[in-house]
Design a protein around this motif. Structure first.
Motif, mmCIF file in Angstrom:
data_model
loop_
_atom_site.group_PDB
_atom_site.id
_atom_site.type_symbol
_atom_site.label_atom_id
_atom_site.label_comp_id
_atom_site.label_asym_id
_atom_site.label_seq_id
_atom_site.Cartn_x
_atom_site.Cartn_y
_atom_site.Cartn_z
ATOM 1 N N ILE A 27 0.845 -1.197 0.000
ATOM 2 C CA ILE A 27 0.000 0.000 0.000
ATOM 3 C C ILE A 27 0.880 1.246 0.000
ATOM 4 O O ILE A 27 1.803 1.362 0.793
ATOM 5 N N ASN A 28 0.555 2.188 -0.912
ATOM 6 C CA ASN A 28 1.284 3.457 -0.918
ATOM 7 C C ASN A 28 0.343 4.614 -1.229
ATOM 8 O O ASN A 28 -0.764 4.423 -1.733
ATOM 9 N N ALA A 29 0.799 5.799 -0.949
ATOM 10 C CA ALA A 29 -0.019 7.011 -1.017
ATOM 11 C C ALA A 29 -0.504 7.339 -2.421
ATOM 12 O O ALA A 29 -1.534 7.998 -2.578
ATOM 13 N N ASN A 30 0.203 6.902 -3.445
ATOM 14 C CA ASN A 30 -0.156 7.248 -4.820
ATOM 15 C C ASN A 30 -1.275 6.382 -5.394
ATOM 16 O O ASN A 30 -1.729 6.622 -6.503
ATOM 17 N N GLN A 31 -1.701 5.384 -4.646
ATOM 18 C CA GLN A 31 -2.722 4.461 -5.144
ATOM 19 C C GLN A 31 -4.129 4.987 -4.856
ATOM 20 O O GLN A 31 -4.328 5.804 -3.959
ATOM 21 N N ASP A 32 -5.072 4.479 -5.618
ATOM 22 C CA ASP A 32 -6.477 4.794 -5.385
ATOM 23 C C ASP A 32 -6.955 4.010 -4.159
ATOM 24 O O ASP A 32 -6.813 2.780 -4.133
ATOM 25 N N PRO A 33 -7.501 4.681 -3.147
ATOM 26 C CA PRO A 33 -7.887 3.971 -1.919
ATOM 27 C C PRO A 33 -8.899 2.844 -2.146
ATOM 28 O O PRO A 33 -8.765 1.777 -1.542
ATOM 29 N N ARG A 34 -9.881 3.057 -2.998
ATOM 30 C CA ARG A 34 -10.898 2.024 -3.241
ATOM 31 C C ARG A 34 -10.255 0.759 -3.789
ATOM 32 O O ARG A 34 -10.467 -0.336 -3.267
ATOM 33 N N VAL A 35 -9.457 0.921 -4.816
ATOM 34 C CA VAL A 35 -8.802 -0.230 -5.457
ATOM 35 C C VAL A 35 -7.802 -0.872 -4.493
ATOM 36 O O VAL A 35 -7.741 -2.094 -4.361
ATOM 37 N N THR A 36 -7.036 -0.045 -3.823
ATOM 38 C CA THR A 36 -5.985 -0.536 -2.939
ATOM 39 C C THR A 36 -6.551 -1.320 -1.758
ATOM 40 O O THR A 36 -6.086 -2.423 -1.455
ATOM 41 N N LYS A 78 5.434 -2.639 13.993
ATOM 42 C CA LYS A 78 4.981 -1.322 14.450
ATOM 43 C C LYS A 78 5.333 -0.243 13.420
ATOM 44 O O LYS A 78 4.500 0.612 13.097
ATOM 45 N N PHE A 79 6.537 -0.287 12.881
ATOM 46 C CA PHE A 79 6.961 0.711 11.906
ATOM 47 C C PHE A 79 6.155 0.590 10.602
ATOM 48 O O PHE A 79 5.764 1.601 10.017
ATOM 49 N N LEU A 80 5.914 -0.633 10.145
ATOM 50 C CA LEU A 80 5.123 -0.842 8.933
ATOM 51 C C LEU A 80 3.708 -0.301 9.123
ATOM 52 O O LEU A 80 3.181 0.403 8.259
ATOM 53 N N VAL A 81 3.100 -0.628 10.240
ATOM 54 C CA VAL A 81 1.729 -0.177 10.492
ATOM 55 C C VAL A 81 1.679 1.350 10.577
ATOM 56 O O VAL A 81 0.779 1.972 10.001
ATOM 57 N N ARG A 82 2.629 1.950 11.257
ATOM 58 C CA ARG A 82 2.663 3.424 11.331
ATOM 59 C C ARG A 82 2.769 4.045 9.939
ATOM 60 O O ARG A 82 2.137 5.058 9.638
ATOM 61 N N GLU A 83 3.576 3.435 9.097
ATOM 62 C CA GLU A 83 3.741 3.928 7.727
ATOM 63 C C GLU A 83 2.416 3.861 6.968
ATOM 64 O O GLU A 83 2.053 4.801 6.253
ATOM 65 N N LYS A 84 1.676 2.775 7.125
ATOM 66 C CA LYS A 84 0.418 2.618 6.401
ATOM 67 C C LYS A 84 -0.694 3.481 7.002
ATOM 68 O O LYS A 84 -1.576 3.948 6.291
ATOM 69 N N VAL A 85 -0.635 3.716 8.307
ATOM 70 C CA VAL A 85 -1.564 4.654 8.939
ATOM 71 C C VAL A 85 -1.366 6.041 8.321
ATOM 72 O O VAL A 85 -2.331 6.740 8.006
ATOM 73 N N ALA A 86 -0.119 6.433 8.116
ATOM 74 C CA ALA A 86 0.168 7.732 7.503
ATOM 75 C C ALA A 86 -0.381 7.802 6.083
ATOM 76 O O ALA A 86 -0.897 8.853 5.663
ATOM 77 N N VAL A 87 -0.313 6.701 5.344
ATOM 78 C CA VAL A 87 -0.869 6.667 3.984
ATOM 79 C C VAL A 87 -2.382 6.894 4.042
ATOM 80 O O VAL A 87 -2.931 7.731 3.314
ATOM 81 N N ILE A 88 -3.059 6.153 4.904
ATOM 82 C CA ILE A 88 -4.517 6.284 5.015
ATOM 83 C C ILE A 88 -4.885 7.678 5.507
ATOM 84 O O ILE A 88 -5.826 8.303 4.986
ATOM 85 N N ASP A 89 -4.155 8.195 6.481
ATOM 86 C CA ASP A 89 -4.411 9.558 6.956
ATOM 87 C C ASP A 89 -4.228 10.572 5.825
ATOM 88 O O ASP A 89 -4.955 11.570 5.746
ATOM 89 N N GLY A 90 -3.283 10.322 4.938
ATOM 90 C CA GLY A 90 -3.089 11.179 3.770
ATOM 91 C C GLY A 90 -4.275 11.131 2.835
ATOM 92 O O GLY A 90 -4.704 12.164 2.297
ATOM 93 N N TRP A 91 -4.821 9.929 2.624
ATOM 94 C CA TRP A 91 -6.025 9.804 1.794
ATOM 95 C C TRP A 91 -7.177 10.598 2.411
ATOM 96 O O TRP A 91 -7.940 11.251 1.702
ATOM 97 N N ILE A 92 -7.284 10.538 3.726
ATOM 98 C CA ILE A 92 -8.342 11.272 4.424
ATOM 99 C C ILE A 92 -8.124 12.774 4.237
ATOM 100 O O ILE A 92 -9.069 13.510 3.908
ATOM 101 N N ALA A 93 -6.917 13.235 4.445
ATOM 102 C CA ALA A 93 -6.598 14.658 4.291
ATOM 103 C C ALA A 93 -6.881 15.147 2.873
ATOM 104 O O ALA A 93 -7.282 16.299 2.676
ATOM 105 N N ASP A 94 -6.701 14.269 1.890
ATOM 106 C CA ASP A 94 -6.956 14.613 0.490
ATOM 107 C C ASP A 94 -8.398 14.361 0.074
ATOM 108 O O ASP A 94 -8.722 14.419 -1.117
ATOM 109 N N ASN A 95 -9.254 14.040 1.037
ATOM 110 C CA ASN A 95 -10.678 13.761 0.792
ATOM 111 C C ASN A 95 -10.903 12.591 -0.159
ATOM 112 O O ASN A 95 -11.905 12.532 -0.865
ATOM 113 N N LYS A 96 -9.977 11.653 -0.162
ATOM 114 C CA LYS A 96 -10.138 10.446 -0.974
ATOM 115 C C LYS A 96 -10.929 9.378 -0.217
ATOM 116 O O LYS A 96 -11.470 8.462 -0.835
ATOM 117 N N THR A 97 -10.916 9.467 1.104
ATOM 118 C CA THR A 97 -11.742 8.592 1.942
ATOM 119 C C THR A 97 -12.383 9.435 3.030
ATOM 120 O O THR A 97 -11.899 10.523 3.357
#
Length: 154
Positions: A27-36, A78-97
């Motif tokens: 999972i990365n920030a450049n992906q579409d949240p729905r598809v990802t 823990k580090f992996l999960v924190r990284e993916k939390v940041a990705v999801i939080d980014g999607w939220i900030a960008d109004n993608k979710t």
């Protein structure tokens, strides 16, 4: 090859964890949240169907307090999960979710998908089916996607 049974046991546990986390690591920030998120859940269901015994072994380790894996849980996991939390939080900030607790979304996905491995005996007793039944597996997957993905997309 392995110095002891304990070293072998830890190696098996780490391999199981690695397999379960492989889809999350993609999972990365450049992906579409729905598809990802949909793809992530699909991959987790595939692993659950293919490796229920391995998942139960990992679950037993966790239930016992993770005596052999605590360093992995508090470190790389823990580090992996924190990284993916940041990705999801980014999607939220960008109004993608829609706004949601990213950590709890991840935990919910884990709980739902791993349930079909860790509690397959219960599922089969109650439903007379497991993920080996194509219709039952599709219903489980589609319900998870509806609840955990579609409900989050604005």
């Amino acid at each position: 090859m392995f110095q002891s049974k304990e070293v072998l046991y830890v190696a098996v546990l780490e391999k199981v964890l690695s397999k379960w986390l492989s889809p999350l690591s993609k999972i990365n920030a450049n992906q579409d949240p729905r598809v990802t998120l949909k793809t992530y859940i699909e991959e987790k269901y595939k692993i659950s169907k293919k490796s229920p015994a391995a998942s139960r072994l990992y679950a037993l380790e966790i239930i016992q307090g993770a005596p052999h894996l605590m360093a992995v849980l508090k470190g790389p996991l823990k580090f992996l999960v924190r990284e993916k939390v940041a990705v999801i939080d980014g999607w939220i900030a960008d109004n993608k979710t829609k706004s949601v607790s990213a950590i709890h979304l991840i935990f919910h996905i884990w709980a739902v998908t791993q349930h079909y491995s860790d509690f397959s005996i219960q599922t089969e007793a109650v439903c007379n089916h497991s993920l080996r039944n194509k219709k039952f597996a599709n219903e489980a997957l589609n319900t998870s996607i509806q609840l955990l993905v579609e409900s989050l997309i604005p």
